[in-house]
Design an enzyme around this catalytic site. Sequence first.
Site, PDB file in Angstrom:
ATOM      1  CG  ASP A  49       8.911   3.544 -10.901  1.00 31.43           C
ATOM      2  OD1 ASP A  49       7.822   4.076 -10.604  1.00 31.43           O
ATOM      3  OD2 ASP A  49       9.802   4.142 -11.524  1.00 31.43           O
ATOM      4  N   GLY A  52       3.791   0.555 -12.410  1.00 29.58           N
ATOM      5  CA  GLY A  52       2.885   1.571 -11.871  1.00 29.58           C
ATOM      6  C   GLY A  52       2.077   1.047 -10.705  1.00 29.58           C
ATOM      7  CD  GLU A  76      23.051 -14.812   0.603  1.00 28.60           C
ATOM      8  OE1 GLU A  76      24.250 -14.890   0.898  1.00 28.60           O
ATOM      9  OE2 GLU A  76      22.362 -15.799   0.310  1.00 28.60           O
ATOM     10  CB  THR A  78      24.207  -5.908   6.472  1.00 25.70           C
ATOM     11  OG1 THR A  78      25.447  -5.616   7.101  1.00 25.70           O
ATOM     12  CG2 THR A  78      23.264  -6.596   7.445  1.00 25.70           C
ATOM     13  CG  HIS A  79      25.426  -2.666   0.747  1.00 26.56           C
ATOM     14  ND1 HIS A  79      25.388  -3.256  -0.503  1.00 26.56           N
ATOM     15  CD2 HIS A  79      26.072  -1.491   0.581  1.00 26.56           C
ATOM     16  CE1 HIS A  79      25.980  -2.461  -1.382  1.00 26.56           C
ATOM     17  NE2 HIS A  79      26.402  -1.390  -0.756  1.00 26.56           N
ATOM     18  CG  ASP A  80      25.768  -0.996   6.460  1.00 26.28           C
ATOM     19  OD1 ASP A  80      25.817  -0.139   5.570  1.00 26.28           O
ATOM     20  OD2 ASP A  80      24.767  -1.191   7.185  1.00 26.28           O
ATOM     21  CG  PHE A  96      35.046  -4.805  10.933  1.00 29.15           C
ATOM     22  CD1 PHE A  96      33.940  -5.348  10.311  1.00 29.15           C
ATOM     23  CD2 PHE A  96      36.282  -4.984  10.345  1.00 29.15           C
ATOM     24  CE1 PHE A  96      34.066  -6.067   9.139  1.00 29.15           C
ATOM     25  CE2 PHE A  96      36.421  -5.699   9.176  1.00 29.15           C
ATOM     26  CZ  PHE A  96      35.308  -6.235   8.567  1.00 29.15           C
TER      27      PHE A  96
HETATM   28  C1  LIG Z   1      15.170 -13.860   6.795  1.00 28.08           C
HETATM   29  C2  LIG Z   1      16.486 -14.020   7.495  1.00 28.08           C
HETATM   30  C3  LIG Z   1      17.145 -15.237   7.442  1.00 28.08           C
HETATM   31  C4  LIG Z   1      18.370 -15.407   8.081  1.00 28.08           C
HETATM   32  N1  LIG Z   1      18.996 -16.614   8.001  1.00 28.08           N
HETATM   33  C5  LIG Z   1      20.180 -16.799   8.620  1.00 28.08           C
HETATM   34  C6  LIG Z   1      20.868 -18.064   8.555  1.00 28.08           C
HETATM   35  O1  LIG Z   1      20.408 -18.997   7.902  1.00 28.08           O
HETATM   36  N2  LIG Z   1      22.051 -18.200   9.209  1.00 28.08           N
HETATM   37  C7  LIG Z   1      22.596 -17.185   9.930  1.00 28.08           C
HETATM   38  O2  LIG Z   1      23.669 -17.361  10.501  1.00 28.08           O
HETATM   39  N3  LIG Z   1      21.954 -15.974  10.014  1.00 28.08           N
HETATM   40  C8  LIG Z   1      20.776 -15.764   9.395  1.00 28.08           C
HETATM   41  N4  LIG Z   1      20.127 -14.537   9.489  1.00 28.08           N
HETATM   42  C9  LIG Z   1      20.726 -13.507  10.349  1.00 28.08           C
HETATM   43  C10 LIG Z   1      21.443 -12.452   9.517  1.00 28.08           C
HETATM   44  O3  LIG Z   1      22.657 -12.957   9.013  1.00 28.08           O
HETATM   45  C11 LIG Z   1      21.654 -11.245  10.449  1.00 28.08           C
HETATM   46  O4  LIG Z   1      20.366 -10.673  10.644  1.00 28.08           O
HETATM   47  C12 LIG Z   1      22.602 -10.233   9.842  1.00 28.08           C
HETATM   48  O5  LIG Z   1      23.926 -10.740   9.846  1.00 28.08           O
HETATM   49  C13 LIG Z   1      22.553  -8.897  10.570  1.00 28.08           C
HETATM   50  O6  LIG Z   1      22.775  -9.075  11.936  1.00 28.08           O
HETATM   51  P1  LIG Z   1      21.795  -8.409  13.020  1.00 28.08           P
HETATM   52  O7  LIG Z   1      20.380  -8.678  12.623  1.00 28.08           O
HETATM   53  O8  LIG Z   1      22.298  -8.823  14.369  1.00 28.08           O
HETATM   54  O9  LIG Z   1      22.006  -6.854  12.840  1.00 28.08           O
HETATM   55  P2  LIG Z   1      23.113  -5.924  13.495  1.00 28.08           P
HETATM   56  O10 LIG Z   1      24.454  -6.612  13.507  1.00 28.08           O
HETATM   57  O11 LIG Z   1      22.577  -5.381  14.773  1.00 28.08           O
HETATM   58  O12 LIG Z   1      23.195  -4.776  12.388  1.00 28.08           O
HETATM   59  C14 LIG Z   1      22.170  -3.756  12.257  1.00 28.08           C
HETATM   60  C15 LIG Z   1      22.633  -2.782  11.187  1.00 28.08           C
HETATM   61  O13 LIG Z   1      23.879  -2.173  11.584  1.00 28.08           O
HETATM   62  C16 LIG Z   1      24.883  -2.418  10.615  1.00 28.08           C
HETATM   63  N5  LIG Z   1      26.156  -2.683  11.312  1.00 28.08           N
HETATM   64  C17 LIG Z   1      26.400  -3.678  12.220  1.00 28.08           C
HETATM   65  N6  LIG Z   1      27.677  -3.617  12.651  1.00 28.08           N
HETATM   66  C18 LIG Z   1      28.248  -2.564  11.985  1.00 28.08           C
HETATM   67  C19 LIG Z   1      29.566  -1.999  11.992  1.00 28.08           C
HETATM   68  N7  LIG Z   1      30.551  -2.483  12.752  1.00 28.08           N
HETATM   69  N8  LIG Z   1      29.795  -0.939  11.190  1.00 28.08           N
HETATM   70  C20 LIG Z   1      28.806  -0.442  10.394  1.00 28.08           C
HETATM   71  N9  LIG Z   1      27.536  -0.923  10.346  1.00 28.08           N
HETATM   72  C21 LIG Z   1      27.276  -1.981  11.135  1.00 28.08           C
HETATM   73  C22 LIG Z   1      24.425  -3.618   9.822  1.00 28.08           C
HETATM   74  O14 LIG Z   1      24.937  -3.586   8.499  1.00 28.08           O
HETATM   75  C23 LIG Z   1      22.910  -3.456   9.840  1.00 28.08           C
HETATM   76  O15 LIG Z   1      22.484  -2.598   8.805  1.00 28.08           O
HETATM   77  C24 LIG Z   1      18.931 -14.328   8.825  1.00 28.08           C
HETATM   78  C25 LIG Z   1      18.265 -13.079   8.857  1.00 28.08           C
HETATM   79  C26 LIG Z   1      17.072 -12.919   8.202  1.00 28.08           C
HETATM   80  C27 LIG Z   1      16.398 -11.576   8.246  1.00 28.08           C
END
Ligand SMILES: Cc1cc2nc3c(=O)[nH]c(=O)nc-3n(C[C@H](O)[C@H](O)[C@H](O)COP(=O)(O)OP(=O)(O)OC[C@H]3O[C@@H](n4cnc5c(N)ncnc54)[C@H](O)[C@@H]3O)c2cc1C
Length: 106
Positions: A49, A52, A76, A78-80, A96
């Site tokens: 931002d 610009g 890393e 997800t935040h959730d 969960f």
């Molecule tokens: C570039 C990249 C590199 C990666 N490298 C690795 C790696 O080296 N090793 C490895 O093991 N994995 C790796 N991953 C996988 C990554 O760890 C998963 O994508 C991640 O854990 C999310 O899982 P998912 O994609 O199945 O999403 P989902 O589990 O389907 O989640 C989708 C959304 O729903 C939310 N969610 C899921 N369950 C719940 C719940 N119970 N309550 C509330 N919210 C929920 C999540 O926070 C997310 O926002 C990689 C992913 C990317 C994008």
Amino acid sequence: MLNEITKAQLLVWRLGTMKDSGTLKHTQVSLAKMNCVAMARDCARMARDIEGANGILDEYCAMRHMLNLESVYTYEGTHDIHKLVVGADITGFEAFRAPIKPSSKD
Ligand SMILES: Cc1cc2nc3c(=O)[nH]c(=O)nc-3n(C[C@H](O)[C@H](O)[C@H](O)COP(=O)(O)OP(=O)(O)OC[C@H]3O[C@@H](n4cnc5c(N)ncnc54)[C@H](O)[C@@H]3O)c2cc1C
């Protein structure tokens, strides 16, 4: 930005000393990852931002960092999910899964 980066550095430094002394819990790693990645994502967006229109150009790096951090925000852990891990640690209640409703047959 400086405040947030400095606080995040202090947090990970402290976790490093706890790891060295063998007192680090995995839930504290979740806390640090949740904080640092969200903070870095916000800072990258702010940097984009500040630049610009230049902020969306390849010649400047803010947008590239911002997009990179979008993937870090997921890979890393997800935040959730980190939030649920920390919540379970401080309350003793795991949220969960939604509670299973008893069926009408029960
Ligand atoms: C570039 C990249 C590199 C990666 N490298 C690795 C790696 O080296 N090793 C490895 O093991 N994995 C790796 N991953 C996988 C990554 O760890 C998963 O994508 C991640 O854990 C999310 O899982 P998912 O994609 O199945 O999403 P989902 O589990 O389907 O989640 C989708 C959304 O729903 C939310 N969610 C899921 N369950 C719940 C719940 N119970 N309550 C509330 N919210 C929920 C999540 O926070 C997310 O926002 C990689 C992913 C990317 C994008």
